[in-house]
Design a protein around this motif. Sequence first.
Motif, PDB file in Angstrom:
ATOM      1  N   GLU A  38       0.803  -1.263   0.022  1.00 34.13           N
ATOM      2  CA  GLU A  38      -0.095  -0.152  -0.070  1.00 34.13           C
ATOM      3  C   GLU A  38       0.764   1.158   0.066  1.00 34.13           C
ATOM      4  N   GLU A  39       1.970   1.343   0.704  1.00 35.75           N
ATOM      5  CA  GLU A  39       2.940   2.350   0.768  1.00 35.75           C
ATOM      6  C   GLU A  39       3.586   2.731  -0.558  1.00 35.75           C
TER       7      GLU A  39
ATOM      8  N   THR B 222       2.442   1.607  -3.502  1.00 35.72           N
ATOM      9  CA  THR B 222       1.431   1.947  -4.453  1.00 35.72           C
ATOM     10  C   THR B 222       0.754   3.613  -4.309  1.00 35.72           C
ATOM     11  N   LYS B 223       0.802   3.929  -3.011  1.00 37.77           N
ATOM     12  CA  LYS B 223       0.264   5.243  -2.946  1.00 37.77           C
ATOM     13  C   LYS B 223       1.378   6.287  -3.234  1.00 37.77           C
ATOM     14  N   SER B 224       2.577   6.196  -3.170  1.00 43.92           N
ATOM     15  CA  SER B 224       3.601   7.030  -3.477  1.00 43.92           C
ATOM     16  C   SER B 224       3.750   7.164  -5.084  1.00 43.92           C
TER      17      SER B 224
ATOM     18  N   GLU C 204       1.174   7.027  -7.046  1.00 41.96           N
ATOM     19  CA  GLU C 204       0.098   7.666  -7.604  1.00 41.96           C
ATOM     20  C   GLU C 204       0.416   8.837  -8.302  1.00 41.96           C
TER      21      GLU C 204
ATOM     22  N   THR D 204      -1.629  12.753  -9.630  1.00 40.34           N
ATOM     23  CA  THR D 204      -2.797  13.214  -9.939  1.00 40.34           C
ATOM     24  C   THR D 204      -2.406  14.385 -11.151  1.00 40.34           C
TER      25      THR D 204
ATOM     26  N   LYS E  51      -6.289  10.834 -12.512  1.00 40.66           N
ATOM     27  CA  LYS E  51      -5.353  10.254 -11.647  1.00 40.66           C
ATOM     28  C   LYS E  51      -5.034   8.771 -12.290  1.00 40.66           C
TER      29      LYS E  51
ATOM     30  N   GLN F 105      -3.181   5.537 -11.242  1.00 40.89           N
ATOM     31  CA  GLN F 105      -2.843   4.979 -10.107  1.00 40.89           C
ATOM     32  C   GLN F 105      -2.595   3.321 -10.550  1.00 40.89           C
TER      33      GLN F 105
ATOM     34  N   ASP G  38      -1.804   1.024 -14.359  1.00 37.31           N
ATOM     35  CA  ASP G  38      -3.140   1.324 -14.132  1.00 37.31           C
ATOM     36  C   ASP G  38      -4.232   0.723 -14.820  1.00 37.31           C
TER      37      ASP G  38
ATOM     38  N   GLN H  45       9.038  11.886  -6.388  1.00 37.24           N
ATOM     39  CA  GLN H  45       9.032  12.623  -5.233  1.00 37.24           C
ATOM     40  C   GLN H  45       9.643  14.043  -5.585  1.00 37.24           C
TER      41      GLN H  45
END
Length: 238
Positions: free
Chosen positions: A29-30, A32-34, A36, A38, A44, A46, A62, A88
């Motif tokens: 999950e971490e 995956t979120k990183s 994503e 927008t 989005k 994803q 995605d 990032q």
Amino acid sequence: MGKKQTLNAKRLTKKQVQELIESEGKLHEEFTKSLETTYSSGYKDQPLVYELSNDRFLFVFDPKEVSIPGRGDIYSKDYLLRLIRLKQKVEEDAINGRQSSVDHWRYYSKHKAQLINQLSELIDKLARCWSISHDQLDFSYKSLDILSRKAEEYGLEKVQVELYDNLVGYVGEVIRHRVKGNWIVLEERPNDEYPAIGAKGGTLMPINVVRQELFGLELMNLRKETANEVRRFSLRHR
């Protein structure tokens, strides 16, 4: 995403992806979120990231993506972390208006264009900080391999904050020796001066070399990118 660092020979089909997920995949999950994203349009992207055995990770495009929805690639943990770090940094730099190499360097630079008057001091600091003998810092391509390795050990984030000017200065000196050029100061906008190497009616950009390698998805390779900068210049100014 480049194919170069994938552990799979060919991009996985949707069927292969599903088989992997069912047999050993666990959604991370971490990560995956990183990953994503927008966009300004509100769309989005994803992708999904699944943890596999032996520090491998399955990146799944995605399912809503138009060209290759649900297909995937397998990456090592190190490469995936570099990918997340790059994403990032790109987003952070965009927010802070430092997308170009010069803007990025200027943000972190302690000496700005005056670094060309402090080359000896900057190179001495590299030698002291990384325990490198001055004999090794002979402005050869081989010496760039030493600096690349030391930078990775030191941590690229720390290099960016603490030793950006030092690397720009040293890479610039390597380039200057190769092309028999001189340090010059250019101005992108009023009061925005930056150093470069002038030779044969053209310019070479040590800032571009260092910034590129601070952002790379692979291990830092100053030799390769410096040689590329010299080669591009040579082709333009034969």
